[in-house]
Scaffold this motif. Structure first.
Motif, PDB file in Angstrom:
ATOM      1  N   ARG A 193       9.170  13.907  -3.078  1.00 21.13           N
ATOM      2  CA  ARG A 193       8.797  12.496  -3.317  1.00 21.13           C
ATOM      3  C   ARG A 193       7.648  12.355  -4.322  1.00 21.13           C
ATOM      4  N   ARG A 232       7.349  13.981  -7.089  1.00 21.22           N
ATOM      5  CA  ARG A 232       7.768  14.398  -8.425  1.00 21.22           C
ATOM      6  C   ARG A 232       8.513  13.252  -9.109  1.00 21.22           C
ATOM      7  N   GLY A 233       8.695  13.378 -10.382  1.00 18.27           N
ATOM      8  CA  GLY A 233       9.555  12.464 -11.127  1.00 18.27           C
ATOM      9  C   GLY A 233       8.950  11.083 -11.287  1.00 18.27           C
ATOM     10  N   PRO A 234       9.684  10.177 -11.929  1.00 14.21           N
ATOM     11  CA  PRO A 234       9.141   8.873 -12.297  1.00 14.21           C
ATOM     12  C   PRO A 234       8.876   7.947 -11.103  1.00 14.21           C
ATOM     13  N   GLY A 235       9.517   8.208  -9.966  1.00 14.74           N
ATOM     14  CA  GLY A 235       9.329   7.314  -8.815  1.00 14.74           C
ATOM     15  C   GLY A 235       8.039   7.593  -8.056  1.00 14.74           C
ATOM     16  N   LYS A 236       7.346   8.631  -8.448  1.00 12.91           N
ATOM     17  CA  LYS A 236       6.086   9.056  -7.831  1.00 12.91           C
ATOM     18  C   LYS A 236       5.071   7.902  -7.770  1.00 12.91           C
ATOM     19  N   SER A 237       4.416   7.772  -6.625  1.00 21.54           N
ATOM     20  CA  SER A 237       3.511   6.624  -6.440  1.00 21.54           C
ATOM     21  C   SER A 237       2.171   6.818  -7.155  1.00 21.54           C
ATOM     22  N   LYS A 238       1.622   5.713  -7.623  1.00 22.87           N
ATOM     23  CA  LYS A 238       0.268   5.757  -8.181  1.00 22.87           C
ATOM     24  C   LYS A 238      -0.758   5.339  -7.125  1.00 22.87           C
ATOM     25  N   GLU A 240      16.175  14.462 -13.101  1.00 19.59           N
ATOM     26  CA  GLU A 240      14.950  13.932 -13.714  1.00 19.59           C
ATOM     27  C   GLU A 240      14.160  13.098 -12.706  1.00 19.59           C
ATOM     28  N   MET A 241      14.895  12.298 -11.958  1.00 19.22           N
ATOM     29  CA  MET A 241      14.247  11.403 -10.996  1.00 19.22           C
ATOM     30  C   MET A 241      13.453  12.164  -9.939  1.00 19.22           C
ATOM     31  N   SER A 271       6.036   1.484  -6.971  1.00 20.90           N
ATOM     32  CA  SER A 271       6.986   2.595  -7.057  1.00 20.90           C
ATOM     33  C   SER A 271       8.413   2.078  -6.940  1.00 20.90           C
ATOM     34  N   ILE A 326      11.323   2.800  -9.552  1.00 19.22           N
ATOM     35  CA  ILE A 326      12.576   3.453  -9.129  1.00 19.22           C
ATOM     36  C   ILE A 326      13.769   2.559  -9.469  1.00 19.22           C
TER      37      ILE A 326
END
Lengths: 164, 164
Positions: A97, A99-105, B34-35, B151, B155
């Motif tokens: 969870r 990793r990747g673009p969905g990772k939370s800031k 990638e995601m 997030s 996503i």
């Protein structure tokens, strides 16, 4: 589920046999191996694991052998499984969870476990609870109820002769 | 308990993402990888296992990709775990009871499972039942409730751009 090591079966059988010793007696590793048709070296590894976990006492020397370190009712099936196979959770979480673009800031997002991990760990906790609720005394009771009379006599004679 | 393969975590995350596709759409393996910050070749193996288990459909070709083969509520967590890790019981029984001098001469003695095996299998059946009672729809609901708003937006945008 991944398979447990086959040492779990051997350890459970050996621990059950140790329930049948007279108080204060021990059973040599050689006899334990003979009784289960297993090699002594194979069994040694698993008996050492039970000893290191504090479930079994190993007395050294020519009159030495193994005995339970606690009463049968105080050694759970989980104690034995974990002594042989470890206490690690079955579910492997590598924090995908994060990793990747969905990772939370959000700095708080990862303070609690991933919801996937939580469900997986909760499921295996049921397995663990069940094994924690059963002891060697239950196995001994099963043996009393389910082993046929002739085998019981043979086993009792073997234990009587082998114990020291 | 022995550890499950780490592919289980990847497969659960990927299956969850497939819940978020618009109807009829697929997601290319490359985007799934990638995601999750994983290599496509690593993921391929696990997506193939999900496809072979009939949980996911793989559409070939340049506009191809993956989609769920059933509704999220009809794919259990156990389906996914077993697709990746197999259906074998965790407890390994090599019929130790049939070895050594305690072995029964009663021809009926081995018609039923060893009492040790029965207790071990009953325990892991609780784990299996629990995973059978949870579906991808539960994970999607967790995601709705627990993934933070930003997030979620990232996503959703990723899925919208990647789906075909």
């Amino acid at each position: 589920m991944r398979r447990l090591g086959d040492g779990v079966e051997a350890a459970l059988h050996c621990a059950l046999v140790l329930c049948w010793l007279e108080p204060g007696k021990v059973m040599p590793g050689k006899s334990l191996a003979e009784m289960h048709g297993l090699s002594e070296s194979y069994l040694l590894k698993h008996m050492r694991a039970l000893t290191e976990a504090g479930l079994v006492e190993a007395l050294p020397g020519p009159r030495g052998g193994y005995r339970l370190a606690r009463q049968p009712g105080e050694i759970t099936l989980l104690d034995i499984v974990e002594a042989i196979d470890g206490k690690e959770p079955a579910f492997t979480c590598k924090e995908i969870r994060q990793r990747g673009p969905g990772k939370s800031k959000d700095p708080c997002a990862y303070r609690t476990d991933c919801f996937i991990k939580r469900r997986m760990l909760a499921a295996e906790e049921l397995w663990r609870q069940s094994l924690r609720a059963q002891t060697l005394a239950d196995l001994a009771q099963d043996g009393d109820a389910l082993i046929d009379a002739e085998s019981k006599k043979t086993i009792a004679a073997f234990v009587r002769d082998a114990q020291r």
